[in-house]
Structures are given as C-alpha cells and as structure tokens.
Design a protein around this motif. Structure first.
Motif: not given
Length: 510
Positions: A146-149, A350-353, A479-483
C-alpha cells in the motif's frame, strides 16, 4: 597485462599521530604500527596501493624522511613491496611467520553488557524500534504494497524538462524564493491548489512545507504534545501517527470507528479529555469510510469545548471515484482548531519526500521555528520543480489521469478476488483511495496470512497490526494503485494457493 599485475586502489587507513613527548613513541613507529595493523586486519589487502612517501608526509604534516623510515621497516619485514615506476603496494604474500599465528581480524572480543543511559524516548525506541525497522521500504514494489503510486504512468519527461529549465536559470532563481517555512512559490501553489480542490481555508503564509507527512506529524507532536497528554486516535488507524504521538509520551486513547467515522460517543465514554484528536476523515485509514458531515461538525464542536487540536490527515483524498468531491474538514473550521496534513508522496511518486502543513495563523511562527530547528528540509530544487509542476497545470492533469487509472485497477482487483478468492476473501469496491480491505472468514489469522504472503513476495498488511484494541474481524489491506493487470493477476493467484493451503491445515471449508 596479467591479472596479478593489476593493482587496486583502496582507501588508506586513518592515521592519528600523537606528539612524541606525550606518547613516548617515535612518529615513524606510529605510522609503521598503523599500517601494519591495517594489513593484518585485512583492511588493506594484498596488492593494494599505498600513498607515496611524499604525499603521506604532506597529509600528516611530518617530514618525508619520517615516512620513509616507517616504509623501510615495513619493506624489511615483508609487509610492503614496490616496483620501479609502479608505486608501493601491500605484499601479495605476507611474511611466512604470520601464517602460523591468528590474524588480527579473527580475534573476537566479547561484548560486555552495559547501561546505555538512554533518554525516555531512546528507551522507547530501543524497546519498540525493531518493529519500526521491519517496516517495508516504500520502493520495494511488491504486490499489494500500500502507499505506492503508478510511477510507470508519471510524466517524468515533463518533470525533467522543468528541472532542466530551472537548472539552466542558475541557483539564484531558486534561492530567491526560499524562506524558513519553505520555498515561497511552492507555498503559494499549494495554497491555491488546496483552496480549489479541497476547500481548505488558507493563505500561503499558513502553509509549512515539510519533508513528507511524517515530518508534518512529528512537528505536530513536538509543538503540541506533552507527556501524558491524551490523544484520541482512530482504531484501527495509521501506525506511523500512533508511533509518533506515543514517542512524545502522550497517552493514546483508541477510539473505534463506525460507518460515519470516528465514534465520538465512545471517545467521550473513555472519560479522557483530549489535547489532540487525530482523524483521516476523507478516507479513513485503513477501513475506507468517509466521515459524515454531521460527524465532522460534531468533531469540531467537541474540539472547541475541550480546547483540543484536530489533526486532519488528508493522505489520499485526491482520488475519489464517485459522487461529488468531499471538502476538507479544515474548511468547516472557523475557530482555527484544525491542522491540515498533506503529502505529495501519494500523488507524485513515493521517493519525493514533500508534504505540507496548513496551520492556523497564530501557530505559523511556532511551527516555522520547529521546522527550522529540526533541520529536516527537502532539497530546494525539488520544491522549485513541484511549484512549477503545480502552477503550470501538470499536477491537476496528472491527478485526473490517475483517478481514471486507479479506478480501473481497483475494478480489476475486485474482479480477480471475486473470481479466484470467493469464499476466502470478501472485498467490495470503494469510492476513493488507493487500497481496499479484503475480509477473511472466521478461523484465519490476518497476521499469519500476511507473514506467509511475504514469503511469496506479496506485501499485505493485517488489520490487526493497525489496531490497538482487538478488532472483531480479520482483514488484509490491498494496495492496488501501483500494479498493472498482470501483476495483480499473478498476486491474486499466489494468494489463492496460500489460502487454500492454510484452509486445509485448519480444516476450514469455504
């Protein structure tokens, strides 16, 4: 050139030189001992190049003859070898007598237990830190983390062009917009976007740029909470918020949620007056309901009566798939009790903090000072690129595309679960967000399923792991957004095999 003639350059060991009068050891001998220890310990291996006597003497601030004397002794004992025009190297074969004695690197010291003398916070981190360190990295991209784009659909070419243009304009164009609360043009762009898209009541001066939502919550904790303050927090809820508030010494008051969001009556029955109330009203994490208007108004009134602060974590509200957009809780607040927390990790990549706080006007100075003291600030170039990305309309277009894509990916996940996991998993479509909950039948343990799935490179979170009090149902967060469809299909197939095996071992019949 044969392989033996190739020499390696590795870092030369640090050498600390003590004054001879103080140490009673000649300086050349100190250099000799340092190099010898590095060779015997394996820090400098056979064939490694060492500095010339001229360069080392200049680095240490000693005479060249002092270094030559040290090197001569090492040559004489067989630790070094040299070739004309090639430099000086660690000997490929150490002196014969060393082969019969234990090498220094094989000598093990026994660690003695000692009192660490940690702070209260340090003691809590020592006690609970292993769980924090086991948290998955946000870049692993294992279905169904979860939480991935959908980084494969992000317009990196546009992002790159903006970055290149800013780089060509020179550093002054970026530095001019900097202040202690973050890059001024970014704060202006965020304020304009939040007013339009989320009905947040704010001016740029109220926006504090943060290094992601985590830093935003950490600042809230540092500025507002004292040990033993009561924090009402949704249960089940967001683990990172729970951990941060707990580390401040605050007392967590778990509050159940129902179809309308946080259950204020249950919270009142606890008898614990809140200093802070943490909620995810637009899309409750992790269960997914939206807080009703009546409950929102009641929450604001409850906070006013208790003189408490409300933290609105608006982590994925941009992605709503049906009905009208839900306005922010902060937009209903006329007394300045609500602190809004936003993040771009869920909308950009995700890596853009990068994230933001929107604080009431009378808290701007103290939060800006807290941000300055922590020193955890995002790179100015990232802030500048994001400001342009928003101002030029790319962000809004990207969000619209992702809404369509994520809705399609959610629909495909639900179809696959219904087709291949019927009887094992109950899952219904959601109106918003980037994840869904799959409910397990009685007899399954969600923690056990998540642990076994991880062995298959499937990343699921157990509802039990997000609960302080025991939750009545066992469930898994998908989480489903990234897949894409291929990744989702394979992931569901692996889960089907896993749940079938577990059902047999438990004599469970779907």
């Amino acid at each position: 050139m044969d392989r033996k003639s190739k020499k390696r350059n590795i870092p030369f060991p640090f050498i600390s030189i003590s004054d001879r009068a103080a140490s009673n050891i000649p300086i050349y001998r100190q250099i000799y001992e340092s190099v010898r220890r590095a060779i015997l310990s394996g820090a400098m291996q056979g064939g490694s190049r060492i500095p010339s006597s001229r360069s080392l003497s200049a680095e240490l601030g000693v005479s060249r003859m002092t270094v030559i004397n040290a090197y001569d002794q090492l040559f004489a004992e067989g630790y070094l070898e040299g070739k004309i025009g090639s430099g000086t190297f660690v000997a490929g074969e150490l002196p014969e007598e060393l082969l019969t004695t234990p090498k220094v690197r094989e000598i093990k010291t026994v660690a003695r237990p000692r009192e660490l003398n940690l702070s209260r916070l340090g003691e809590q981190l020592e006690r609970d830190g292993q769980q924090l360190l086991r948290e998955p990295l946000s870049t692993r991209f294992q279905p169904f983390q979860n939480g991935l784009t959908a980084v494969d659909s992000f317009p990196f070419d546009t992002w790159g062009r903006i970055a290149a243009r800013l780089s060509r304009s020179g550093p002054h164009a970026v530095i001019r917009g900097n202040d202690l609360a973050g890059f001024r043009p970014l704060r202006e762009a965020i304020a304009a976007h939040l007013r339009s898209a989320r009905a947040v009541r704010c001016e740029p001066e109220q926006v504090i740029v943060t290094a992601g939502a985590q830093q935003g919550l950490a600042l809230v904790s540092a500025v507002l909470l004292e040990p033993r303050d009561n924090v009402w927090i949704e249960d089940p809820g967001y683990n990172s918020a729970r951990d941060l508030f707990s580390l401040s010494g605050a007392q967590l008051v778990p509050v159940p949620v129902d179809g309308d969001g946080i259950d204020l009556e249950a919270a009142a029955h606890s008898g614990k007056k809140p200093k802070l109330i943490y909620v995810t009203p637009s899309h409750q994490y992790p269960l997914g309901m939206t807080m009703s208007l009546g409950r929102r108004l009641s929450l604001i009134e409850t906070a006013r009566a208790a003189r408490a602060w409300v933290v609105e974590d608006d982590y994925d509200s941009e992605f709503r798939y049906s009905g009208r957009p839900i306005a922010s809780l902060q937009g209903l607040d006329i007394e300045g009790r609500v602190i809004y927390v936003g993040t771009f990790s869920k909308t950009i990549f995700p890596s853009l903090k990068l994230g933001c706080l929107v604080v009431p006007p009378d808290l701007v100075d103290v939060f800006t000072a807290a941000r300055t003291v922590t020193g955890a600030q995002s790179p100015m170039i990232d802030q500048a690129v994001l400001a342009e990305f928003i101002s030029e309309g790319h962000f809004a277009r990207h969000i619209r595309r992702m809404r369509t894509l994520y809705q399609e990916r959610q629909k495909f996940l639900v179809e696959q679960v219904h087709r291949h996991l019927a009887g094992f998993l109950e899952m219904t479509p959601g109106d918003a967000g980037m994840h869904l909950v799959g409910w397990l039948p009685e007899g399954f343990n969600d923690r056990e399923v998540a642990m076994r799935a991880d062995e298959l490179d499937i990343r699921l979170s157990a509802i039990s792991d997000h609960s302080i009090m025991s939750y009545p149902r066992m469930g898994l967060i998908f989480g489903y957004a990234a897949f894409n469809e291929k990744q989702t299909r394979r992931g569901v197939a692996k889960i089907a095999v896993l749940l079938t095996e577990l059902s047999k071992s438990k004599c469970f019949k779907p």
